[in-house]
Design a protein around this motif. Structure first.
Motif: not given
Length: 356
Positions: A106-107, A109, A162, A165-166, A170, A276, A281
């Motif tokens: 996520f960071s 992205v 997360l 959300s990612n 994205s 993503p 992940g």
């Protein structure tokens, strides 16, 4: 006069007494001494396994013991090594973090989308990504320290949140490597390399080694580091001794989030693109826990070292590369790593008995 008589009486009573110094015999067996030595040197076991595996694969494959092969192994574990630092900090406090991989992806992205969707300069986008990654870790710390949720449950929930959300943020868009190289090369910084003696070494390798060295020093030579060990070993006793355990837990989780965000930045450099759907992940959690466990860090907290985690990550890298060069079925890699995990936990349980 009475004092003189008493002194004289003592001196007469000491006549004939042995003048030897008291001696204490060490009746410990060799196995007991080894157990106690390993208890005080938890990184010794993974180091021994690492050296033995390097020698074994060096004998099985003449191409293994080369600078190029060892450099490739270090490059392959650069992301896992940094995620392992984050995971090691959590495990030292007797916790576990299942969201490290999600925070990293996520960071990465966020850094990419801030740059290409919102036109934020790459350095500022990177800084924002690192800050938000730290905030994600702090959220985990708040859930564990303030709401007193079990770390496994709390981070299992944030892992799902997360990751979702990612994908939502994205819109499942991948930013191509060529576009990044042309418009925001700073995002790919850790993918650059130098070639001392003709051997390619990524900047990411130097970053990983530097972070391991810094955190090993912090944990061993600062009051903050001793508080982390104390919190993991016995939080009740630590609180009675004046350690602010809740604050330390939140700091540890926030710092872990920061390292995950750094790993996310390194991912862009290693893979070139921002995706993503990056496998980190899903697999980053298992890979980091594997490095920590094989590296001799106790899952019960309070014992282990960042250096041991690094050795654990190296062991996994050596096995993967060595079995590939020998021409073995890749499934044997998972088989042997699984055996190593079980053996590492068994050895940890045996070593812990030294204090019983």
């Amino acid at each position: 006069m009475a004092d003189a008589k008493i002194v004289g009486g003592f001196e007469e009573g000491l006549k004939g007494a042995s003048g030897g110094v008291a001696e204490f015999q060490d009746n410990r067996t060799t196995l007991k001494k080894l157990q106690q030595w390993l208890h005080h040197t938890p990184s010794a076991v993974p180091l021994i396994v690492l050296v033995a595996s390097i020698i074994a694969f060096g004998l099985l494959s003449p191409n293994f013991l080369t600078a190029t092969t060892l450099s490739t192994i270090l490059q392959q574990i650069s992301i896992v090594g940094i995620l392992g630092i984050a995971q090691a900090l959590i495990v030292l406090t007797a916790g576990i973090d299942l969201s490290v991989g999600a925070i990293a992806v996520f960071s990465s992205v966020l850094m990419g989308q801030f740059t290409f969707r919102y036109g934020i300069p790459a350095p500022a986008a990177i800084a924002l990504g690192l800050m938000l990654g730290t905030a994600m870790g702090l959220l985990n710390g708040w859930l564990v320290a303030r709401l007193r949720l079990p770390p496994f449950i709390a981070t299992l929930g944030t892992w799902q949140i997360l990751l979702a959300s990612n994908f939502i943020f994205s819109k499942n868009e991948t930013i191509r490597s060529s576009d990044i190289a042309e418009q925001a090369p700073m995002l790919q910084f850790w993918g650059n390399s130098i070639q001392p003696g003709g051997v390619k070494v990524l900047y990411a390798v130097f970053l990983m080694v530097a972070l391991v060295a810094v955190m090993a020093w912090v944990l061993r030579h600062t009051a903050w580091g001793r508080h982390v060990y104390a919190t993991g070993d016995d939080p009740v006793a630590a609180e009675l001794a004046g350690v602010p355990t809740k604050r330390r837990l939140m700091q540890v989780y926030a710092l872990a989030g920061f390292f995950c965000a750094v790993a996310g930045w390194v991912m862009i450099g290693r893979f070139g693109s921002v995706s993503p759907t990056a496998s980190t992940g899903q697999l980053g959690n298992i890979q980091s826990i594997t490095a920590v466990v094989i590296g001799g860090i106790s899952l019960f907290g309070g014992r282990g070292s960042i250096v041991g985690m690094f050795f654990g990550a190296m062991i996994v890298g050596v096995f993967e590369m060595g079995l590939r060069l020998v021409g073995t079925d890749p499934q044997w890699t998972f088989f042997l790593i699984g055996v190593l995990i079980i053996c590492a936990v068994a050895v940890d349980q045996w070593i812990r008995k030294v204090s019983v």
